[in-house]
Write a protein that holds these residues in place. Structure first.
Motif, PDB file in Angstrom:
ATOM      1  N   GLN A   1       0.827  -1.203   0.000  1.00 44.04           N
ATOM      2  CA  GLN A   1       0.000   0.000   0.000  1.00 44.04           C
ATOM      3  C   GLN A   1       0.864   1.258   0.000  1.00 44.04           C
ATOM      4  O   GLN A   1       0.565   2.233  -0.696  1.00 44.04           O
ATOM      5  CB  GLN A   1      -0.944   0.001   1.200  1.00 44.04           C
TER       6      GLN A   1
ATOM      7  N   THR B   1      -9.924   5.169 -11.729  1.00 45.19           N
ATOM      8  CA  THR B   1     -11.031   4.859 -10.832  1.00 45.19           C
ATOM      9  C   THR B   1     -10.811   3.506 -10.151  1.00 45.19           C
ATOM     10  O   THR B   1      -9.966   2.710 -10.563  1.00 45.19           O
ATOM     11  CB  THR B   1     -12.357   4.784 -11.595  1.00 45.19           C
ATOM     12  N   THR B   2     -11.615   3.263  -9.108  1.00 40.23           N
ATOM     13  CA  THR B   2     -11.568   1.966  -8.432  1.00 40.23           C
ATOM     14  C   THR B   2     -11.982   0.855  -9.385  1.00 40.23           C
ATOM     15  O   THR B   2     -11.441  -0.257  -9.330  1.00 40.23           O
ATOM     16  CB  THR B   2     -12.497   1.973  -7.203  1.00 40.23           C
TER      17      THR B   2
ATOM     18  N   TRP C   1     -10.282  -2.833 -10.175  1.00 43.23           N
ATOM     19  CA  TRP C   1     -10.963  -4.134 -10.154  1.00 43.23           C
ATOM     20  C   TRP C   1     -10.750  -4.865 -11.483  1.00 43.23           C
ATOM     21  O   TRP C   1     -10.597  -6.098 -11.496  1.00 43.23           O
ATOM     22  CB  TRP C   1     -12.452  -3.955  -9.886  1.00 43.23           C
TER      23      TRP C   1
ATOM     24  N   ASN D   1      -4.426  -2.194  -3.978  1.00 37.65           N
ATOM     25  CA  ASN D   1      -4.665  -0.909  -4.624  1.00 37.65           C
ATOM     26  C   ASN D   1      -6.145  -0.527  -4.623  1.00 37.65           C
ATOM     27  O   ASN D   1      -6.482   0.656  -4.631  1.00 37.65           O
ATOM     28  CB  ASN D   1      -4.120  -0.927  -6.049  1.00 37.65           C
ATOM     29  N   VAL D   2      -7.018  -1.537  -4.601  1.00 40.93           N
ATOM     30  CA  VAL D   2      -8.443  -1.245  -4.427  1.00 40.93           C
ATOM     31  C   VAL D   2      -8.646  -0.591  -3.067  1.00 40.93           C
ATOM     32  O   VAL D   2      -9.346   0.430  -2.939  1.00 40.93           O
ATOM     33  CB  VAL D   2      -9.286  -2.532  -4.524  1.00 40.93           C
ATOM     34  N   ALA D   3      -8.014  -1.173  -2.042  1.00 38.31           N
ATOM     35  CA  ALA D   3      -8.119  -0.608  -0.693  1.00 38.31           C
ATOM     36  C   ALA D   3      -7.609   0.827  -0.672  1.00 38.31           C
ATOM     37  O   ALA D   3      -8.247   1.715  -0.086  1.00 38.31           O
ATOM     38  CB  ALA D   3      -7.329  -1.473   0.290  1.00 38.31           C
ATOM     39  N   ARG D   4      -6.475   1.066  -1.306  1.00 36.00           N
ATOM     40  CA  ARG D   4      -5.909   2.416  -1.309  1.00 36.00           C
ATOM     41  C   ARG D   4      -6.848   3.411  -1.974  1.00 36.00           C
ATOM     42  O   ARG D   4      -7.073   4.512  -1.459  1.00 36.00           O
ATOM     43  CB  ARG D   4      -4.553   2.403  -2.035  1.00 36.00           C
ATOM     44  N   LYS D   5      -7.418   3.027  -3.112  1.00 36.88           N
ATOM     45  CA  LYS D   5      -8.329   3.923  -3.818  1.00 36.88           C
ATOM     46  C   LYS D   5      -9.580   4.215  -2.987  1.00 36.88           C
ATOM     47  O   LYS D   5     -10.174   5.291  -3.099  1.00 36.88           O
ATOM     48  CB  LYS D   5      -8.736   3.308  -5.161  1.00 36.88           C
ATOM     49  N   GLU D   6      -9.967   3.245  -2.156  1.00 30.53           N
ATOM     50  CA  GLU D   6     -11.172   3.403  -1.335  1.00 30.53           C
ATOM     51  C   GLU D   6     -10.860   3.949   0.059  1.00 30.53           C
ATOM     52  O   GLU D   6     -11.714   3.942   0.937  1.00 30.53           O
ATOM     53  CB  GLU D   6     -11.900   2.056  -1.217  1.00 30.53           C
ATOM     54  N   HIS D   7      -9.602   4.386   0.268  1.00 29.66           N
ATOM     55  CA  HIS D   7      -9.172   4.961   1.544  1.00 29.66           C
ATOM     56  C   HIS D   7      -9.333   3.974   2.694  1.00 29.66           C
ATOM     57  O   HIS D   7      -9.742   4.323   3.807  1.00 29.66           O
ATOM     58  CB  HIS D   7      -9.951   6.248   1.852  1.00 29.66           C
ATOM     59  N   ILE D   8      -9.001   2.718   2.405  1.00 34.30           N
ATOM     60  CA  ILE D   8      -9.029   1.649   3.410  1.00 34.30           C
ATOM     61  C   ILE D   8      -7.599   1.176   3.643  1.00 34.30           C
ATOM     62  O   ILE D   8      -6.842   0.987   2.686  1.00 34.30           O
ATOM     63  CB  ILE D   8      -9.889   0.466   2.924  1.00 34.30           C
TER      64      ILE D   8
END
Length: 302
Positions: free
Chosen positions: A188, A203-204, A208, A241-248
Motif C-alpha cells: 500500500q 477509478t476503483t 478491479w 490498490n483497491v483498498a488504497r483507492k477506497e481509503h481503506i
C-alpha cells in the motif's frame, strides 16, 4: 512575536538561535500554558540504558548490535498494536515502554559505535515535524481539515525528494518504504508513493479490472508453480490498490478479518465441546452449520 519571546527570556536561553525553524517553533510552543518541559523520567531511562552498556553492566546488553535486536523492534511494535486493538490502556502503557526501550538501546549502540546519538535522533525528528507542519508553525500555509494536511505532507515529501536528488542522492523513491514491513502494508505504501507521482488508475473500477486480469493470469499457471506464486502476488498487490483507492488500510482490514475468524472459530469449538465433540471429528456439513451459527451470533452481539 520576537519581542514577546525576548521579554520572556526564551530567545536568550536558546543562545539567540531564533532564526532556526526548529528552535523558533519550540520557543513558540514553550509560550503556551502547560507545555511539556523537563522530562526527568526520560533522562533517567537514557542513563539506565547507558549504564547497562558499560563494561561492568549487563553482559547481554553489551553484546547486542543493531542487527541482533532488529526483530525485537517489530515484535514490540506489534504487541503495542495488540494492546491498542484490545482497548487495554494499562497493557499499552507497558508495551509503549518496551518500544521506547528499543529506541534507546539502538541509540546507545549507535553512540558507542560513534554513529549517532539519542540527541541526534530527537533533533532530526523535531526538524522533520516542524518542516512537515508548515500549517502549524507559521509558514504562511493553512490547513482546515485532515485532507488538506495530507496534501501538504505529500507536497513537502516530494520537495524533500527533489532536494535529495539535487544534492546528488541516487536512492529510489521507494527506498523510503522499509522492506521489513508486512507485505500488505508495504504494497500500500509503495503504490501510494507511485500514485503521488501520477502512476495510478483513474477509478476503483479500473483497479478491479486489473484484479480480474491478474486473476486470469494466475489461473493459467500450473498449480503450486513459481509462476503461480508470482501471479498470486500480483493479485494481492492489485487488491491492495483497491483498498488504497477506497481509503481503506489493507493491513488493518485483514487484521480485523483475522480477528473475526478467530472469534468465530472459538465459538465453533465451544459449540462442539458442549456436545462433547471436537471440530476435527465433525463432518464438513456440520462445520458449515457451526460456522453459520457463529457468524449469526457475532452479528447479533454487534
Amino acid at each position: 512575536m520576537l519581542r514577546a519571546l525576548e521579554e520572556r527570556g526564551l530567545v536568550a536561553a536558546l543562545g539567540g538561535r531564533h532564526d532556526e525553524p526548529r528552535e523558533l517553533a519550540d520557543v513558540q510552543t514553550l509560550l503556551r500554558p502547560n507545555a511539556p518541559r523537563g522530562q526527568r523520567e526520560l533522562e533517567q531511562a537514557v542513563r539506565t540504558i547507558w549504564r547497562l552498556r558499560q563494561d561492568d553492566g549487563c553482559p547481554w546488553d553489551r553484546e547486542q548490535t543493531h542487527a541482533s535486536i532488529a526483530k525485537n523492534m517489530i515484535e514490540e511494535a506489534y504487541e503495542a498494536v495488540d494492546a491498542i486493538e484490545a482497548g487495554d490502556a494499562a497493557h499499552l502503557r507497558e508495551e509503549l515502554g518496551d518500544v521506547l526501550m528499543q529506541v534507546l538501546l539502538h541509540a546507545q549502540i549507535a553512540e558507542d559505535a560513534g554513529e549517532f546519538t539519542f540527541a541526534d535522533i530527537c533533533r532530526d525528528l523535531d526538524d522533520k515535524l516542524v518542516r512537515r507542519h508548515p500549517h502549524v508553525f507559521g509558514s504562511g500555509v493553512a490547513a482546515h481539515d485532515s485532507a488538506e494536511v495530507l496534501d501538504i505532507w505529500s507536497k513537502v515529501k516530494l520537495d524533500e525528494r527533489r532536494d535529495a536528488e539535487q544534492s546528488g542522492s541516487t536512492s529510489s523513491l521507494l527506498d523510503a518504504v522499509p522492506r521489513a514491513l508486512p507485505a500488505l502494508m508495504q504494497a500500500q505504501k509503495i503504490s501510494k508513493k507511485a500514485a503521488n507521482c501520477g502512476f495510478d488508475w483513474e477509478t476503483t473500477a479500473d483497479v478491479w479490472a486489473k484484479v480480474d486480469e491478474e486473476r486470469a493470469e494466475f489461473a493459467a499457471e500450473e498449480t503450486g508453480s513459481e509462476g503461480a506464486l508470482e501471479e498470486f502476488g500480483d493479485v494481492l498487490f492489485s487488491v491492495v490498490n483497491v483498498a488504497r483507492k477506497e481509503h481503506i488500510d489493507a493491513e488493518t482490514a485483514l487484521r480485523r478479518s483475522c480477528e473475526k475468524f478467530r472469534e468465530r472459530w472459538a465459538a465453533m469449538e465451544k459449540a462442539a465441546a458442549e456436545k462433547s465433540r471436537s471440530l476435527a471429528d465433525v463432518s464438513r456439513e456440520e462445520l458449515e452449520q457451526l460456522w453459520t451459527e457463529a457468524k449469526r451470533a457475532g452479528r447479533s452481539d454487534s
